[in-house]
Design an enzyme around this catalytic site. Structure first.
Site, short mmCIF file in Angstrom:
data_model
loop_
_atom_site.label_atom_id
_atom_site.label_comp_id
_atom_site.label_asym_id
_atom_site.label_seq_id
_atom_site.Cartn_x
_atom_site.Cartn_y
_atom_site.Cartn_z
N ARG A 155 0.83 -1.21 0.00
CA ARG A 155 0.00 0.00 0.00
C ARG A 155 0.87 1.26 0.00
O ARG A 155 0.63 2.22 -0.74
CB ARG A 155 -0.94 0.00 1.22
CG ARG A 155 -1.59 1.32 1.53
CD ARG A 155 -2.41 1.84 0.41
NE ARG A 155 -2.59 3.28 0.45
CZ ARG A 155 -2.95 3.99 -0.61
NH1 ARG A 155 -3.11 3.41 -1.78
NH2 ARG A 155 -3.14 5.31 -0.52
N HIS A 168 -11.90 1.90 9.80
CA HIS A 168 -12.20 1.10 8.60
C HIS A 168 -10.98 1.07 7.69
O HIS A 168 -10.21 2.03 7.62
CB HIS A 168 -13.39 1.71 7.86
CG HIS A 168 -13.86 0.92 6.69
ND1 HIS A 168 -13.36 1.10 5.43
CD2 HIS A 168 -14.76 -0.08 6.59
CE1 HIS A 168 -13.95 0.26 4.61
NE2 HIS A 168 -14.80 -0.46 5.28
N THR A 194 -11.30 -5.08 2.77
CA THR A 194 -10.42 -5.15 3.93
C THR A 194 -9.48 -6.33 3.83
O THR A 194 -8.31 -6.25 4.19
CB THR A 194 -11.27 -5.26 5.21
OG1 THR A 194 -12.26 -4.24 5.19
CG2 THR A 194 -10.41 -5.09 6.45
N LYS A 210 -23.98 -3.26 2.10
CA LYS A 210 -23.17 -2.05 2.31
C LYS A 210 -24.11 -0.88 2.42
O LYS A 210 -24.78 -0.51 1.43
CB LYS A 210 -22.21 -1.86 1.13
CG LYS A 210 -20.90 -2.64 1.24
CD LYS A 210 -20.05 -1.98 2.29
CE LYS A 210 -18.66 -2.48 2.41
NZ LYS A 210 -17.68 -1.60 1.79
N LYS A 249 -29.59 -23.03 2.64
CA LYS A 249 -29.09 -21.64 2.51
C LYS A 249 -30.24 -20.70 2.19
O LYS A 249 -31.10 -21.03 1.35
CB LYS A 249 -28.04 -21.57 1.38
CG LYS A 249 -26.65 -21.96 1.81
CD LYS A 249 -25.68 -21.93 0.65
CE LYS A 249 -25.36 -20.50 0.25
NZ LYS A 249 -24.50 -19.81 1.27
N1 SLU Z 1 -15.72 0.48 -6.02
C1 SLU Z 1 -16.58 -0.46 -5.55
N2 SLU Z 1 -17.67 -0.79 -6.29
C2 SLU Z 1 -18.54 -1.72 -5.82
N3 SLU Z 1 -18.42 -2.35 -4.64
C3 SLU Z 1 -17.35 -2.02 -3.89
C4 SLU Z 1 -16.40 -1.06 -4.29
N4 SLU Z 1 -15.44 -0.97 -3.33
C5 SLU Z 1 -15.78 -1.84 -2.37
N5 SLU Z 1 -16.95 -2.46 -2.69
C6 SLU Z 1 -17.69 -3.46 -1.91
O1 SLU Z 1 -17.23 -3.42 -0.56
C7 SLU Z 1 -16.70 -4.71 -0.22
C8 SLU Z 1 -15.52 -4.56 0.74
O2 SLU Z 1 -15.99 -3.88 1.87
S1 SLU Z 1 -14.98 -3.58 3.00
O3 SLU Z 1 -14.40 -4.80 3.42
O4 SLU Z 1 -15.69 -2.80 3.94
N6 SLU Z 1 -13.78 -2.75 2.40
C9 SLU Z 1 -13.90 -1.72 1.58
O5 SLU Z 1 -14.97 -1.32 1.14
C10 SLU Z 1 -12.65 -1.08 1.20
C11 SLU Z 1 -11.49 -1.30 1.88
S2 SLU Z 1 -10.31 -0.30 1.15
C12 SLU Z 1 -11.40 0.28 0.00
C13 SLU Z 1 -11.01 1.26 -0.92
N7 SLU Z 1 -9.86 1.87 -0.94
C14 SLU Z 1 -9.75 2.88 -1.86
C15 SLU Z 1 -8.66 3.70 -2.03
C16 SLU Z 1 -8.67 4.70 -2.99
C17 SLU Z 1 -9.80 4.88 -3.78
O6 SLU Z 1 -9.80 5.88 -4.69
C18 SLU Z 1 -10.90 4.05 -3.62
C19 SLU Z 1 -10.84 3.06 -2.66
S3 SLU Z 1 -12.02 1.89 -2.15
N8 SLU Z 1 -12.60 -0.23 0.16
C20 SLU Z 1 -16.24 -5.28 -1.54
O7 SLU Z 1 -16.14 -6.70 -1.44
C21 SLU Z 1 -17.38 -4.86 -2.43
O8 SLU Z 1 -18.51 -5.70 -2.21
#
Ligand code: SLU
Length: 542
Positions: free
Chosen positions: A214, A241, A339, A439, A525
């Site tokens: 990262r 988060h 995450t 979400k 399920k």
């Molecule tokens: N862009 C997206 N479009 C659609 N769905 C998205 C998504 N990002 C996460 N998700 C959903 O959140 C889930 C994960 O949820 S979570 O565990 O809470 N983690 C997150 O949502 C998570 C952890 S880090 C992160 C990001 N980091 C970034 C850094 C820079 C930037 O410009 C954009 C982003 S998004 N997202 C994914 O599996 C998916 O289902």
């Protein structure tokens, strides 16, 4: 044998990847940027912390940990709203191979109980706001030795202030302190809560190597949001988060000036962008919608804004295009992350804007899209489950080998539970979710957690929770309930029953619907797709 032709690879090398520990990289960055007067500014109070103060506080806190006998792999939790000292215990822990476990400050005592049972922290750093809740919870756990308060100067009863804990256990000679050398691939740096593809919240073990990748992305002008020291970035992402935690650590690595909001407040958000001449903001889709539609935006001069990072939930293509047009940007940098993979694994990079796409694969990672029936990797423009492999993939779920093995396969591929595809240029598009995760405004709402609570209610025989689409929040948690024969309970009573036990994002804003039976497959399920369709037909009375 993996069909190599359908496996995508990000750039295999990145000049800015360092082999040292995340703690050492953070220490070196704080030293390198110690001339910069503002590491972070609290937009609510205008208080600030300099890089020099971060360096001194984190080194002396690490010395204090050592003096008090805390050691490698001991866990410290941070339960606080965003504040200037939030990262001091996390960085100090990483210097020593201790483990930082951030917790949602809005968690109820029940949610905290579950989370604390996973990471078992010896120390809890909390804000004054959550102190009484933490003191109550502490009574149930013998492993919690001390509570330290982040945002006061004086002790409160038996809980020491951060400054007093440091004064009592370290001295001025912090300049002799150096972070320990550790096995970066094995050493866990942080444990972050996530429910993953199914079940209750689990502890994602993020290693020093995960964070190093990262940090390499953050330093790289093609990937990082901003890479010039002193550049101003604004965030209201909760630091507990993964999105807020890992991006802000990256800000320290690069020497950015972070303007911090505790939560999204429209006027303060816009005024801060204007007054601090913010160049980059990190948002979730509901705030992108606000930027696209709110009349408030026209009241402020946002001309300093050159970049918007957006993620954590789906963003409509039209909303992204509307924001870009209104704010006169080159494009919106959408990212897709989880995450379990530390941070964004696909990310729109500078000048590769494609509306609706979450961008190409980031460097140092591999990706494939697999057929959900056969598991075979698929070519471009075919929808399947997104899988990722590489040094951003978590070590596993803390204390949960079974859930780890169900998520990371024997070849090291992380199965995300998300459905999507990549186009011929390698841009990824997220189209749906296989997994049950809901979400709400980017916050995780694990259906299993709410279903378990519903089934504890004596008036409820069976229950299921699904997400129903909402333009502003993305999804709203909605419950289907089968009443116990002869028992009475109303929709509002079900809503209040849940609201009294979980934090706000998990409240049943999508409503409560009573049905005779929860549809389930032959294997038992819950057929969630059927329920999502049914929710559209059955309006809730709430
Ligand atoms: N862009 C997206 N479009 C659609 N769905 C998205 C998504 N990002 C996460 N998700 C959903 O959140 C889930 C994960 O949820 S979570 O565990 O809470 N983690 C997150 O949502 C998570 C952890 S880090 C992160 C990001 N980091 C970034 C850094 C820079 C930037 O410009 C954009 C982003 S998004 N997202 C994914 O599996 C998916 O289902």
């Amino acid at each position: 044998m993996e069909e190599e032709k359908y496996v995508l690879h990000g750039a295999k090398t990145l000049g800015s990847l360092q082999k040292s520990t995340a703690g050492k990289q953070l220490y070196d960055a704080l030293v390198r940027h110690s001339h910069l007067p503002e590491a972070m500014i609290d937009a609510h109070t205008q208080e600030k912390i300099s890089y020099k103060a971060l360096l001194e506080t984190t080194c002396r806190l690490a010395q204090s940990f050592q003096k008090c006998g805390y050691k490698q792999n001991d866990v410290i939790s941070i339960c606080s709203e965003n504040n200037l000292n939030f990262f001091c215990p996390a960085i100090a822990a990483m210097y020593l191979g201790m483990i930082a476990a951030p917790l949602n400050e809005n968690y109820t005592k029940g949610e905290l109980h579950n989370a604390l049972n996973i990471s078992k922290p010896k120390l809890i750093f909390c804000s004054k706001k959550v102190l009484s809740k933490m003191l109550e919870v502490k009574q149930n756990f013998t492993f919690i030795k001390k509570i330290i308060i982040l945002d006061v100067l004086q002790d409160i009863d038996d809980s020491e202030s951060l400054s007093n804990f440091i004064l009592r256990n370290s001295n001025e000679s912090y300049k002799n302190f150096r972070p320990l050398d550790l096995d970066c691939k094995e050493q866990v740096a942080a444990v972050l809560c996530s429910s993953g593809t199914t079940g209750l919240p689990k502890g994602v073990m993020t290693t020093h190597t995960n964070l190093s990748v990262r940090f390499a992305h953050a330093r790289d002008s093609q990937i990082g949001h901003q890479t010039i020291p002193g550049t101003t970035i604004l965030t209201f992402m909760p630091f507990f988060h993964g999105f807020g935690f890992c991006t802000t650590l990256g800000n320290f690595i690069v020497g950015l000036r972070t303007i911090m909001l505790r939560r999204f407040e429209p006027e303060l958000f816009l005024k801060s962008i204007q007054d601090y001449e913010v160049r980059c903001i990190l948002v979730v889709p509901p705030i992108a919608l606000f930027l696209a539609k709110s009349p408030l935006v026209d009241k402020y001069d946002l001309s300093s804004l050159k970049e918007i990072g957006c993620g954590a939930a789906p963003l409509g293509k039209e909303v992204g295009e509307a924001v870009v047009k209104r704010l006169n940007l080159d494009g919106l940098r959408q990212g897709y992350g989880l995450t379990e993979a530390t941070l964004a694994v696909t990310l729109i990079t500078a000048n590769r804007f494609k509306p609706g796409s979450s961008g190409p694969l980031v460097p140092l990672m591999s990706a494939k899209v697999i057929d959900i029936e056969t598991g075979k990797s698929l070519g471009p423009d075919v929808v399947g489950e997104l899988c990722f492999k590489g040094d951003m993939v978590m070590k596993g779920y803390m204390g949960n080998i079974k859930a780890t093995r169900e998520t990371i396969d024997e070849n090291g591929w992380l199965h995300t539970g998300d459905l999507g595809y990549y186009d011929k240029e390698g841009h990824f598009y997220i189209v749906d979710r296989l997994k049950e995760l809901i979400k709400y405004k980017g916050f995780q709402v694990p259906p299993a957690e709410l279903e378990a609570l519903l089934l504890k209610n004596p008036c409820i025989k069976d229950a299921a929770v699904v997400g129903i689409p909402d333009e502003s929040a993305g999804e709203l948690p909605a419950a289907f309930v089968v009443k116990q024969p002869g028992k009475q309970i109303t929709e509002i009573e079900v809503f209040d029953y849940i609201a009294g036990q979980v934090s706000s994002p998990k409240h049943l804003r999508g409503g409560v619907r009573f049905i005779d039976e929860i549809p389930k497959s032959a294997t038992g399920k819950i057929m969630r797709k059927v329920l999502r369709e049914l929710a559209q037909k059955m309006k809730s009375k709430l």
